[in-house]
Design a protein around this motif. Sequence first.
Motif, PDB file in Angstrom:
ATOM      1  N   TRP A 139     -40.567  40.279  73.030  1.00 31.54           N
ATOM      2  CA  TRP A 139     -41.459  39.092  73.413  1.00 31.54           C
ATOM      3  C   TRP A 139     -40.968  38.494  74.502  1.00 31.54           C
ATOM      4  N   ARG A 141     -41.257  34.939  77.039  1.00 27.01           N
ATOM      5  CA  ARG A 141     -41.811  33.657  76.819  1.00 27.01           C
ATOM      6  C   ARG A 141     -43.369  33.281  77.624  1.00 27.01           C
ATOM      7  N   ASP A 166     -35.960  41.171  65.736  1.00 19.33           N
ATOM      8  CA  ASP A 166     -34.959  40.660  64.896  1.00 19.33           C
ATOM      9  C   ASP A 166     -34.061  40.196  66.284  1.00 19.33           C
ATOM     10  N   PRO A 168     -34.298  36.933  68.091  1.00 20.71           N
ATOM     11  CA  PRO A 168     -34.811  35.665  68.329  1.00 20.71           C
ATOM     12  C   PRO A 168     -33.717  35.014  69.243  1.00 20.71           C
ATOM     13  N   ALA A 227     -38.509  35.163  74.432  1.00 19.19           N
ATOM     14  CA  ALA A 227     -39.347  33.889  73.371  1.00 19.19           C
ATOM     15  C   ALA A 227     -38.682  33.867  71.991  1.00 19.19           C
ATOM     16  N   PRO A 228     -37.836  32.651  71.669  1.00 24.13           N
ATOM     17  CA  PRO A 228     -37.070  32.682  70.395  1.00 24.13           C
ATOM     18  C   PRO A 228     -37.776  32.473  69.303  1.00 24.13           C
ATOM     19  N   ALA A 229     -39.083  31.921  69.245  1.00 21.90           N
ATOM     20  CA  ALA A 229     -39.377  31.633  67.651  1.00 21.90           C
ATOM     21  C   ALA A 229     -40.867  32.355  67.600  1.00 21.90           C
ATOM     22  N   LEU A 230     -40.845  33.510  67.381  1.00 19.00           N
ATOM     23  CA  LEU A 230     -42.017  34.373  67.027  1.00 19.00           C
ATOM     24  C   LEU A 230     -42.335  34.100  65.678  1.00 19.00           C
ATOM     25  N   THR A 231     -43.745  34.116  65.413  1.00 21.65           N
ATOM     26  CA  THR A 231     -44.200  34.125  63.936  1.00 21.65           C
ATOM     27  C   THR A 231     -44.994  35.199  63.702  1.00 21.65           C
ATOM     28  N   ASP A 234     -47.824  35.691  65.819  1.00 22.16           N
ATOM     29  CA  ASP A 234     -47.963  36.546  66.908  1.00 22.16           C
ATOM     30  C   ASP A 234     -48.004  37.991  66.816  1.00 22.16           C
TER      31      ASP A 234
END
Length: 380
Positions: A139, A141, A166, A168, A227-231, A234
């Motif tokens: 993913w 940014r 896995d 981030p 992108a370090p903060a996937l949820t 997403d």
Amino acid sequence: MADPGVPVDCDTAVCLADLAELARRVLPAAVYDFVAGGSGAETTLAGNRAALDRVAVLPRVLTGTADPDLSARLPGGVAALPVAAAPMAYQRLVHPDGELALARASAAAGVPFVASTLSSYPIEEIAAVAGPLWFQLYWLRDRSLVRALLARAEAAGATAMMVTVDVPLMARRLRDVRNAFTLPETVVAANLTRDLAAGLAAGPDDRAHLAATGVSAVAAHTADVFAPALTWQDIEWLRGQTDLPLVVKGLLDPRDAALAVEAGADAVVVSNHGGRQFDGAPPSIVALPAVVDAVAGRAQVLLDSGVASGTDVLRALAGGAAGVLVGRPLLWALAAGGERGARRAFDLLRAELSDALTLAGCADVAGARDLRTLTIGGTR
């Protein structure tokens, strides 16, 4: 990159470990370390192999089994083996033909080739020579670039979409730090724009700076681009962007596997990233049974990390996996002999799996899932 002046004969390999030794002979030490190494103290890396070796399969007898059917249904269709070539970045680092050679060998073997976002050839060129093709997404940014990668993969004929969850950030891989590892100028992230792909190669001054700051060029570039903060939102968004089977790779906790299914995943991959991310994570084979239970047949479960033989494939099938991803052994084969080396690796894997199924009394891959296994701790 492999040294073409060092002669090796891939036909002398009688197991995948032999191909790893041949690769060691031809690869520069820093490149070998980049492929072989794990994160931190490499506890999880070592744990993958140790845990697989502790899994004993209880064979059945008098089943009348001969010439077992090795085919398996995986995301996107039926494969000749319950195997896919794992997504691995920068394959030109170990051989000039890189992903093109391994994709051709995968096609000849009848198994999916998973093209990485960080492939060193563009997805369109890989698709031109591949058989079943999956695309693996890291993913970025910029979400518009994520959408553009998805569109390119679909246009190229990808039959499944895999998202890795896995990373981030890229874990500290101490071999790369000590080597101040950078990619040569000839190896680039070919699927990314020129600006995004820049910064991976470095000169002597850059190497000295990297060594002083304790990072590798690849890790620094990843921190800038990914992108370090996937949820989970997403993942739900991604599910809405494609009709292809969606594979979520990098799960170990059964609760996350259940959430992946709820978010629309068609398959999950139990993986600790080959011991290259969180050092302290359990071996994938240990985490597999609980994930299988949590998914409860609502999605396929694949195993990644440490698979290096047909017996390992059988162990994964007996643990409930629909199939496996094979990584480093195929890179070693590629380094040792290009496409010919990779074909040799698949031939060995096929022969080993056929023998393992026959000796375990299984007529096909589905039968392997009915086998029981033992570990040091008891029945699983």
